[in-house]
Scaffold this motif. Structure first.
Motif, mmCIF file in Angstrom:
data_model
loop_
_atom_site.group_PDB
_atom_site.id
_atom_site.type_symbol
_atom_site.label_atom_id
_atom_site.label_comp_id
_atom_site.label_asym_id
_atom_site.label_seq_id
_atom_site.Cartn_x
_atom_site.Cartn_y
_atom_site.Cartn_z
ATOM 1 N N GLY A 163 0.790 -1.229 0.000
ATOM 2 C CA GLY A 163 0.000 0.000 0.000
ATOM 3 C C GLY A 163 0.819 1.273 0.000
ATOM 4 O O GLY A 163 0.273 2.362 -0.222
ATOM 5 N N GLN A 164 2.122 1.185 0.251
ATOM 6 C CA GLN A 164 2.954 2.384 0.247
ATOM 7 C C GLN A 164 3.150 2.893 -1.183
ATOM 8 O O GLN A 164 3.094 2.128 -2.144
ATOM 9 N N GLN A 165 3.373 4.200 -1.288
ATOM 10 C CA GLN A 165 3.609 4.839 -2.578
ATOM 11 C C GLN A 165 4.839 5.736 -2.484
ATOM 12 O O GLN A 165 5.118 6.305 -1.424
ATOM 13 N N TYR A 166 5.540 5.862 -3.590
ATOM 14 C CA TYR A 166 6.609 6.849 -3.649
ATOM 15 C C TYR A 166 6.871 7.223 -5.102
ATOM 16 O O TYR A 166 6.506 6.496 -6.027
ATOM 17 N N THR A 167 7.473 8.388 -5.296
ATOM 18 C CA THR A 167 7.733 8.896 -6.642
ATOM 19 C C THR A 167 8.748 8.013 -7.358
ATOM 20 O O THR A 167 9.809 7.699 -6.809
ATOM 21 N N ALA A 168 8.417 7.629 -8.579
ATOM 22 C CA ALA A 168 9.329 6.806 -9.371
ATOM 23 C C ALA A 168 10.521 7.642 -9.825
ATOM 24 O O ALA A 168 10.351 8.788 -10.254
ATOM 25 N N PRO A 169 11.731 7.109 -9.744
ATOM 26 C CA PRO A 169 12.903 7.853 -10.226
ATOM 27 C C PRO A 169 12.767 8.155 -11.716
ATOM 28 O O PRO A 169 12.365 7.288 -12.493
ATOM 29 N N PRO A 170 13.065 9.378 -12.136
ATOM 30 C CA PRO A 170 13.011 9.702 -13.564
ATOM 31 C C PRO A 170 14.159 9.031 -14.310
ATOM 32 O O PRO A 170 15.090 8.497 -13.686
ATOM 33 N N THR A 171 14.110 9.048 -15.615
ATOM 34 C CA THR A 171 15.200 8.499 -16.419
ATOM 35 C C THR A 171 16.512 9.183 -16.050
ATOM 36 O O THR A 171 16.597 10.407 -16.024
ATOM 37 N N GLY A 172 17.514 8.393 -15.720
ATOM 38 C CA GLY A 172 18.791 8.961 -15.295
ATOM 39 C C GLY A 172 18.887 9.197 -13.806
ATOM 40 O O GLY A 172 19.943 9.584 -13.298
ATOM 41 N N GLN A 230 19.209 5.583 -4.542
ATOM 42 C CA GLN A 230 18.126 6.372 -5.138
ATOM 43 C C GLN A 230 18.204 7.826 -4.709
ATOM 44 O O GLN A 230 17.882 8.728 -5.477
ATOM 45 N N GLY A 231 18.625 8.082 -3.484
ATOM 46 C CA GLY A 231 18.773 9.460 -3.002
ATOM 47 C C GLY A 231 17.478 10.036 -2.474
ATOM 48 O O GLY A 231 17.249 10.088 -1.271
ATOM 49 N N TRP A 232 16.602 10.483 -3.370
ATOM 50 C CA TRP A 232 15.341 11.100 -2.961
ATOM 51 C C TRP A 232 14.234 10.065 -2.840
ATOM 52 O O TRP A 232 14.095 9.184 -3.696
ATOM 53 N N TRP A 233 13.428 10.204 -1.779
ATOM 54 C CA TRP A 233 12.258 9.360 -1.555
ATOM 55 C C TRP A 233 11.093 10.288 -1.226
ATOM 56 O O TRP A 233 11.089 10.953 -0.186
ATOM 57 N N SER A 234 10.140 10.356 -2.129
ATOM 58 C CA SER A 234 8.997 11.252 -1.956
ATOM 59 C C SER A 234 7.732 10.417 -1.806
ATOM 60 O O SER A 234 7.352 9.667 -2.709
ATOM 61 N N THR A 235 7.089 10.529 -0.651
ATOM 62 C CA THR A 235 5.880 9.769 -0.340
ATOM 63 C C THR A 235 4.753 10.742 0.004
ATOM 64 O O THR A 235 4.992 11.936 0.198
ATOM 65 N N PRO A 236 3.509 10.262 0.111
ATOM 66 C CA PRO A 236 2.404 11.162 0.465
ATOM 67 C C PRO A 236 2.560 11.820 1.831
ATOM 68 O O PRO A 236 1.939 12.856 2.099
ATOM 69 N N THR A 237 3.370 11.243 2.715
ATOM 70 C CA THR A 237 3.493 11.792 4.068
ATOM 71 C C THR A 237 4.797 12.538 4.312
ATOM 72 O O THR A 237 4.849 13.426 5.165
ATOM 73 N N LEU A 240 8.859 17.183 -11.205
ATOM 74 C CA LEU A 240 8.861 15.776 -11.589
ATOM 75 C C LEU A 240 7.447 15.200 -11.551
ATOM 76 O O LEU A 240 6.648 15.525 -10.662
ATOM 77 N N VAL A 241 7.150 14.335 -12.497
ATOM 78 C CA VAL A 241 5.856 13.648 -12.515
ATOM 79 C C VAL A 241 5.767 12.732 -11.297
ATOM 80 O O VAL A 241 6.690 11.967 -11.007
#
Length: 331
Positions: A23-32, A115-122, A274-275
């Motif tokens: 159920g967790q969500q996070y932003t997918a890494p962009p190309t590169g 990955q470096g950045w982890w962006s989640t709804p919270t 970022l999308v």
């Protein structure tokens, strides 16, 4: 963030967001991959001596984590060592920014730092290891009267390269403080590149500035590298027909209070574009952050003080006001 194989198996990506089976969500890494913040200050900035001693004594896998658009007043979800500020700084979201993370499996830490950045709804946060990432950023030049095309990029890179190569100590320092036989140290000055950036100024004008990057020797110490880039920012970069490039230093230094990068103001941070980004959206960024660098905002306040009989604006470290040689009215 659960990075176990069970949680990541069967993941799917929709509109730039990775959906995990738990159920967790996070932003997918962009190309590169995600853009890495060009941080040119110690992750221990404005921490106490006790903080540094305690953190240095920690054993086992450890890393640093900081929350996007926040400082130590906003802790991440899990942290065993919050920082303690040495002093109160007159800054927006002042340092210290980083929390020490311990008691973590080495493979989990590697996945987080890779990955470096982890962006989640919270929460949105950045993770890096105890070996501080070496910044590619050297400085931002202003006052050059040029275009912003490919030829201009090559021209600006060449004047910086030629100036640094003319100073024997510039290359000798990199070689001296890198591991013996490190070929990257010998060729580092040949990797210099320039990228244009248009920033907004008070009064509806804009200014074209130039970010200067290079590939530092992999074996050089982080703090020795900062010493070298600091020396490069004390120079000026002359041209015959296009003015003199002056580094933005001190309060004129660009700075993003979101990612803590030094090569753009907050309003030009690439992350919110970022999308699938869950962090602070561009719409929530204040008008000041959208249009002004931190330095320009302060200069405008000082101009207002002067008009009321107060103390006038100070110049930057090189005696120049920011953005006054290549500025133009924004349409």
């Amino acid at each position: 963030m659960d990075t176990s194989e069970d949680a990541t198996a069967g993941m799917r990506t929709t509109a730039g967001v990775i959906q995990m089976t738990n159920g967790q969500q996070y932003t997918a890494p962009p190309t590169g991959g995600f853009p890495r913040p060009e941080c040119v200050e110690s992750p221990l900035r404005n921490t106490t001596d006790r903080n540094r001693a305690d953190w240095g004594a920690e054993k086992g896998p450890k890393g640093f984590v900081r929350v996007y658009r926040a400082n130590s007043s906003t802790p991440p979800e899990s942290s065993s060592a919050p920082p303690t500020a040495r002093e109160e700084l007159e800054e927006r979201l002042p340092a210290p920014w980083n929390f020490l993370v311990t008691d973590i499996a080495a493979d989990a830490l590697k996945k987080l730092t890779d990955q470096g950045w982890w962006s989640t709804p919270t929460i949105t946060f950045y993770v890096f290891g105890p070996d501080i990432p070496l910044p590619r950023y050297i400085m931002t030049l202003q006052n050059l009267c040029t275009g912003a095309d490919h030829e201009a990029c090559k021209f600006v890179a060449r004047i910086v390269t030629d100036k640094l190569k003319s100073l024997k100590e510039a290359s000798e320092f990199l070689i001296k403080h890198s591991a013996a036989g490190d070929k990257d140290a010998e060729s580092a000055l040949d990797t210099i590149e320039a990228k244009p950036l248009e920033i907004a100024l008070p009064g509806g004008e804009s200014d074209l500035v130039w970010n200067i990057y290079f590939t530092p020797p992999k074996s050089i110490d982080f703090f020795r590298l900062l010493e070298w880039t600091s020396s490069a920012r004390k120079l000026t970069y002359d041209t015959a027909r296009h003015g003199t490039g002056v580094p933005r230093v001190g309060r004129d230094q660009l700075f993003c209070i979101g990612c803590k990068g030094y090569d753009h103001p907050t309003g030009l941070c690439p992350l919110p574009r970022l999308v699938g980004w869950f962090g602070a959206p561009l719409q929530s960024v204040s008008a000041d952050d959208k249009t002004l660098s931190k330095a320009d905002e302060r200069n405008e306040r000082n101009d207002n003080k002067k008009s009321k009989g107060g103390k006038g604006p100070r110049t930057g470290g090189n005696g120049h006001r920011s953005g006054n040689r290549n500025s133009r009215r924004r349409n």
